[in-house]
Design an enzyme around this catalytic site. Structure first.
Site, PDB file in Angstrom:
ATOM      1  N   LEU A 580       0.937  -1.179   0.232  1.00  0.00           N
ATOM      2  CA  LEU A 580       0.029   0.026   0.052  1.00  0.00           C
ATOM      3  C   LEU A 580       0.978   1.320  -0.043  1.00  0.00           C
ATOM      4  O   LEU A 580       0.529   2.285  -0.492  1.00  0.00           O
ATOM      5  CB  LEU A 580      -0.801   0.304   1.359  1.00  0.00           C
ATOM      6  CG  LEU A 580      -1.873  -0.947   1.509  1.00  0.00           C
ATOM      7  CD1 LEU A 580      -2.639  -1.014   2.581  1.00  0.00           C
ATOM      8  CD2 LEU A 580      -3.159  -0.540   0.372  1.00  0.00           C
ATOM      9  N   GLN A 584       7.691   6.825   6.418  1.00  0.00           N
ATOM     10  CA  GLN A 584       9.012   7.626   6.788  1.00  0.00           C
ATOM     11  C   GLN A 584      10.200   7.089   5.947  1.00  0.00           C
ATOM     12  O   GLN A 584      10.762   6.008   6.176  1.00  0.00           O
ATOM     13  CB  GLN A 584       9.171   7.269   8.091  1.00  0.00           C
ATOM     14  CG  GLN A 584      10.254   8.083   8.723  1.00  0.00           C
ATOM     15  CD  GLN A 584       9.939   9.394   9.208  1.00  0.00           C
ATOM     16  OE1 GLN A 584       8.636   9.493   9.479  1.00  0.00           O
ATOM     17  NE2 GLN A 584      10.861  10.287   9.629  1.00  0.00           N
ATOM     18  N   GLY A 586      13.840   6.783   4.607  1.00  0.00           N
ATOM     19  CA  GLY A 586      14.861   7.048   5.448  1.00  0.00           C
ATOM     20  C   GLY A 586      15.482   5.767   6.079  1.00  0.00           C
ATOM     21  O   GLY A 586      15.008   4.663   5.469  1.00  0.00           O
ATOM     22  N   VAL A 592       3.805  -0.581   4.278  1.00  0.00           N
ATOM     23  CA  VAL A 592       2.513  -0.891   4.718  1.00  0.00           C
ATOM     24  C   VAL A 592       1.889  -1.944   3.616  1.00  0.00           C
ATOM     25  O   VAL A 592       2.043  -1.636   2.614  1.00  0.00           O
ATOM     26  CB  VAL A 592       1.544   0.520   4.640  1.00  0.00           C
ATOM     27  CG1 VAL A 592       0.327   0.300   5.382  1.00  0.00           C
ATOM     28  CG2 VAL A 592       2.305   1.577   5.739  1.00  0.00           C
ATOM     29  N   ASP A 727       1.734  15.979  14.141  1.00  0.00           N
ATOM     30  CA  ASP A 727       1.878  15.696  12.351  1.00  0.00           C
ATOM     31  C   ASP A 727       0.540  15.898  11.509  1.00  0.00           C
ATOM     32  O   ASP A 727       0.349  14.977  10.795  1.00  0.00           O
ATOM     33  CB  ASP A 727       2.769  14.650  12.205  1.00  0.00           C
ATOM     34  CG  ASP A 727       3.362  14.534  10.670  1.00  0.00           C
ATOM     35  OD1 ASP A 727       3.264  15.668  10.153  1.00  0.00           O
ATOM     36  OD2 ASP A 727       3.842  13.652  10.409  1.00  0.00           O
TER      37      ASP A 727
HETATM   38  P1  AMP Z   1       2.243   5.618   6.907  1.00  0.00           P
HETATM   39  O1  AMP Z   1       3.575   5.097   7.012  1.00  0.00           O
HETATM   40  O2  AMP Z   1       1.238   5.374   8.172  1.00  0.00           O
HETATM   41  O3  AMP Z   1       2.398   7.145   6.592  1.00  0.00           O
HETATM   42  O4  AMP Z   1       1.595   4.975   5.623  1.00  0.00           O
HETATM   43  C1  AMP Z   1       2.234   5.175   4.475  1.00  0.00           C
HETATM   44  C2  AMP Z   1       1.310   5.081   3.274  1.00  0.00           C
HETATM   45  O5  AMP Z   1       0.477   3.692   3.256  1.00  0.00           O
HETATM   46  C3  AMP Z   1       0.091   5.953   3.623  1.00  0.00           C
HETATM   47  O6  AMP Z   1       0.413   7.063   2.964  1.00  0.00           O
HETATM   48  C4  AMP Z   1      -0.995   5.145   2.909  1.00  0.00           C
HETATM   49  O7  AMP Z   1      -1.177   5.621   1.579  1.00  0.00           O
HETATM   50  C5  AMP Z   1      -0.899   3.876   3.086  1.00  0.00           C
HETATM   51  N1  AMP Z   1      -1.676   3.338   4.153  1.00  0.00           N
HETATM   52  C6  AMP Z   1      -1.022   3.384   5.456  1.00  0.00           C
HETATM   53  N2  AMP Z   1      -2.142   2.807   6.375  1.00  0.00           N
HETATM   54  C7  AMP Z   1      -3.083   2.447   5.523  1.00  0.00           C
HETATM   55  C8  AMP Z   1      -4.419   1.715   5.974  1.00  0.00           C
HETATM   56  N3  AMP Z   1      -4.742   1.594   7.259  1.00  0.00           N
HETATM   57  N4  AMP Z   1      -5.231   1.892   4.959  1.00  0.00           N
HETATM   58  C9  AMP Z   1      -4.671   2.033   3.525  1.00  0.00           C
HETATM   59  N5  AMP Z   1      -3.483   2.486   3.372  1.00  0.00           N
HETATM   60  C10 AMP Z   1      -2.685   2.699   4.182  1.00  0.00           C
END
Ligand code: AMP
Length: 872
Positions: A580, A584, A586, A592, A727
């Site tokens: 998905l 972060q 880095g 995800v 954030d």
């Molecule tokens: P994060 O590390 O939480 O910023 O996740 C990175 C990216 O993964 C996000 O910008 C979303 O596009 C996707 N993502 C994170 N959590 C979810 C979720 N629960 N359902 C769908 N997409 C997600």
């Protein structure tokens, strides 16, 4: 009369590279790599030429596509000239999306690289594989770390296919300049160590990319320049799935027919060498020691003999401390293009994991001695470039007969420098007198108008092309320039009312968690709920060596399983479906994944917060920390889990279960089918007859208002717990198919994954465009600073995330603008009113950006103000 003067410029005093931090985008996306530097073996059309291969950009037909169907045997390539030797650590690829009309991408690719554009080498990973997995759709960028990194100037991206297909690609390269300038080293090949009772250690240079003949390596680079430092125990490796001794190259005394190991180093150009650093093992109780002495010879050109006088250096041997270490060998500021060093054994074995050089670039420059010219007028009126002396030998040896001229010139230069320094100091003095801090927001870049309702200055930006990427670097590296930004205490003293405003709003310090005890604002301030401006601040020497940066110091307390109030789910029941996203970017990246969770409803029991399944498998989002993350990152990840496990609100992402009993650590949350709000909105237009007619995905004003209400509701819940998110932004809000919004990403609430990162680089990575002035200047995060970020989030929503806040201001200017908020002399620049935004709503945003912390609305107030606008 002409002559040469050798000028020495400082290139890099300390050229050791840390691959974990050398991960800067090199300029495909933002255009620093120019079109002419991007070429290709072929292109399908003009509009799919190599210049369109820029990650996250949509120019032309949206990507580079080689001509025709790509066959498995084809070697089509996209070539990038980086303009200088570069240490490449990461590659990002994407397919052709072209605003939803493209669908071509490459599933795999290879990389070739070259120092000079002539001799090409194939990149291989540490296990010898050349092919990298790439994309499985046209839009998501896939980021791959290069292990080992590549050191080169030219790179070729070669799409690979198993069956004939059309491919299109977009690319970003990440890394940093290779200031060492070393282009190859040669050495005897590394050997096997077979100690009785211990595992065999293979001490070869397994990533060496040059020739390998008769037990000698030549013409390449390898493990000694990959930035990986060996551990104290040479059998323990930093990489996974490799053999004992992998990180070191080692030799046995006596096996080479001499008491030393001879290595030659060749550089890109002539350099003036300060020192050489050799990272060496010293496990003396296993017969390994640093070298006892080294002697280095120099030659100014490749085709020349070694100069007669080598530099000799004797080390102090250490039989007490078995730690591996850097040994710094002074090189006496000698000029050379190649070095030959003989490292003498001190024991049975000698092992190196890294060698780096500290040098300055020698730039021969012509100086015209106008004063002594026999024809001063004619000579001085001629352009200097016409006066080239073609005899290269003169470069190294200025003519002795010209010494008085040389001295005259030097005196002139020194006088000029003194005048320039005087002018700079005078300018600085005048600037200081006129105003205390620089105001360099260029007026021609922004059109300023007075809003009708108040004296507030509104920044009007010209229309900017729509953004396609999910976010344009929302976290900026900030360099706090003005000394008063670096001293929050001083700042506070300067402005008594600041302390007063802090008194009325200090509840929920920077590290507030849900379990922070409630208190009145006054008590809160008295009892000094810590925020990093006051208690946790650490000062760091910045990379430039002169700037000091204030960054939060993280207190890492270890968490135990009992801190986490959600159940451990059997990992094998999470079936991977697709990636998905990546969090972060880095060192401590998190992935995800969309997974199917077998038997999750039964596992969670009745009343579990799962959406209706309609007989379909339960889909969940699984956020996973890299298995090789450091203990600090793991601890931070567990802290995010701990925080999330205590939150329960319809507009906050729900943690369902975790897998933390083994690596990699995972948190399982509900799956939000529409991804994050930034991506969602940036791909949509406002509803109109046009969007209806052309089937363009659209949103209505009422949708936007509904989104705003939901976010205010989620934040109201967090504020009720005294929880500071730190954030809030559209990128951290997720949407499901019914457009329900849930706030996610609680990473920043505890400086997630950042402790090492902040400390090592001495620079904070912060979302400055969303941050309140007091967060940037004082490091103070409160619910009121979350309210500020909420105002920016509203602004993003009503501009449909088509541009970044303050997109016309550089990071420095954003920080300067923050100074204006602090000074409050009416010179601060606000975000402009989005076209779609009802005036009352913009007024609400402006209240969120009130300079006086206590005058900003509460989330309850915001929710109550927004809710009536939503059509039920
Ligand atoms: P994060 O590390 O939480 O910023 O996740 C990175 C990216 O993964 C996000 O910008 C979303 O596009 C996707 N993502 C994170 N959590 C979810 C979720 N629960 N359902 C769908 N997409 C997600």
């Amino acid at each position: 009369m002409l002559f040469y003067l050798l000028l020495v410029f400082q290139a890099n005093a300390n050229a050791q590279i840390d691959p974990a931090h050398c991960r800067y985008p090199l300029g495909m996306e933002d255009g620093r790599i120019k079109d002419h530097a991007i070429t290709a073996s072929s292109q399908w059309y003009e509009t799919t030429g190599p210049q369109y291969a820029r990650l996250n950009r949509e120019e032309g037909d949206g990507a580079w596509c080689p001509a025709g169907l790509l066959q498995p045997s084809d070697t089509q390539y996209l070539q990038v000239d980086l303009g200088q030797l570069t240490f490449l650590t990461v590659v990002g690829t994407q397919g052709r999306y072209a605003r939803n009309s493209g669908k071509e991408f490459a599933r795999m690719y290879r990389l070739n690289y070259s120092h000079d554009g002539q001799l090409w080498r194939s990149w291989k990973n540490r296990l010898g594989n050349k092919t990298m997995e790439a994309n499985d759709n046209a839009y998501v960028s896939v980021i791959k770390d290069l292990h080992p990194p590549i050191i080169s100037r030219y790179v070729r991206l070669i799409p690979v296919t198993k069956m004939p297909t059309t491919v299109c690609m977009r690319l970003e390269l990440y890394g940093c300049p290779w200031h060492d300038g070393l282009t190859s080293y040669s050495s005897p090949e590394g050997q096997l160590m077979m100690p009785p009772g211990y595992p065999i250690a293979s001490l070869n240079d397994s990533t060496y990319d040059g020739a390998h003949e008769r037990r000698k390596l030549s013409g390449g680079l390898g493990q000694l320049t990959d930035g990986v430092i060996g551990q104290d125990d040479f059998l323990v490796t930093r990489q996974y799935h490799v053999w004992p001794g992998y990180d070191y190259v080692g030799w046995r005394n006596g096996s080479l027919g001499s008491g030393y190991v001879e290595m030659e180093f060749v550089f890109d150009k002539q350099r003036n060498f300060t020192s050489m650093k050799v990272h060496s093992n010293n496990m003396f109780y296993r017969g390994v020691k640093i070298f006892s002495s080294v002697s280095c010879s120099f030659k100014p050109r490749l085709i020349a003999t070694w100069e007669a006088e080598p530099v000799e250096f004797r080390t102090v041997l250490d039989d007490r401390n078995p730690s591996a270490r850097y040994v710094t060998v002074p090189l006496g500021r000698r000029n050379a293009k190649a070095l030959r060093c003989r490292f003498h054994f001190a024991d049975v074995w000698m092992m190196f994991s890294e060698i780096s050089f500290q040098s300055d670039t020698v730039i021969p420059t012509q100086i015209t001695p106008v004063v002594t010219s026999p024809w001063p007028m004619e000579e001085s009126s001629m352009p200097t470039t016409h006066k080239t002396v073609t005899n290269p030998s003169a470069k190294d040896q200025p003519d002795d007969g010209n010494t008085p001229i040389l001295i005259g010139c030097l005196v002139t230069i020194i006088l000029l420098l003194v005048v320039i320094i005087f002018l700079i100091l005078w300018c600085q003095y005048v600037c200081k007198v006129l105003e205390k801090a620089p105001r360099r927001i260029l007026e021609e870049e922004v059109t300023v108008r007075l809003s009708s309702s108040s004296d507030t200055i509104i920044l009007q930006t010209p229309p900017v092309p729509p953004r396609v990427s999910q976010m344009d670097h929302p976290y900026e590296r900030i360099f706090l320039l003005d000394p008063q930004y670096q001293d929050p205490a001083g700042l506070r003293n300067k402005l008594p009312e600041l302390s007063r405003s802090a008194e009325t709003s200090a509840c929920g310090g920077g590290y507030a968690e849900p379990d922070v005890t409630q208190c009145t604002p006054h008590q809160c301030f008295q009892s000094s709920v810590p925020h990093y401006a006051e208690t946790d601040i650490v000062s760091l020497q910045g990379v430039t060596g002169s700037n000091m940066y204030a960054v939060p110091a993280l207190t890492v307390d270890s968490l135990t399983r009992k801190d986490i109030s959600v159940a451990e789910f059997p990992r094998h029941r999470l079936l991977f479906r697709e990636k998905l996203g990546e969090g972060q970017f880095g060192e401590f990246s998190v992935q995800v994944h969309l997974c199917e969770a077998e038997g999750l409803p039964e596992f969670l029991g009745e009343g579990a917060p799962l959406p209706d399944r309609d007989g379909r498998p339960v889909l969940v989002a699984v956020k996973q920390l890299r298995a090789d993350a450091t203990n600090n990152a793991r601890n931070d990840f567990l802290k995010e889990i701990k925080i999330m496990s205590r939150l329960n609100d319809p507009n906050i992402i729900q943690l369902l279960c975790v897998c933390v009993s083994s690596d990699p650590l995972c948190m399982v949350t509900e799956y939000m089918d529409n991804g994050d709000l930034n991506m969602f909105l940036s791909q949509r237009e406002m509803e109109s007859t046009l969007t209806h007619a052309n089937n363009i995905p659209a949103v209505s004003l009422s949708d936007l208002l509904h989104m705003s209400v939901q976010i205010s509701s989620g934040m109201r819940y967090l504020a009720s717990l005294n929880f500071v998110h730190r954030d809030l932004a559209t990128r951290n809000c997720l949407l499901d198919r019914r457009l329900t919004i849930k706030i996610a990403d609680f990473g920043m609430s505890r400086n997630l994954y950042s402790s090492d990162y902040y400390r090592i680089q001495g620079r904070a990575v912060l979302p400055i465009r969303w941050m309140a002035w007091e967060s940037i200047l004082l490091g103070k995060f409160t619910t009121a600073s979350d309210v500020w970020a909420f105002g920016v989030t509203l602004w993003e929503i009503f501009t449909l995330c088509k541009e970044q806040p303050y997109s016309l201001l550089s990071d420095e200017q954003v920080i300067e603008n923050t100074g204006e908020f602090f000074r409050n002399q009416g010179r601060q620049i606000f975000l402009f009113a989005p076209l779609l935004c009802p005036p009352s709503l913009f007024e609400l945003m402006m209240r969120c950006w009130d300079r006086d912390i206590a005058d900003r609305p509460t989330f309850e107030g915001l929710y109550q103000a927004l809710r009536p606008h939503v059509v039920q």
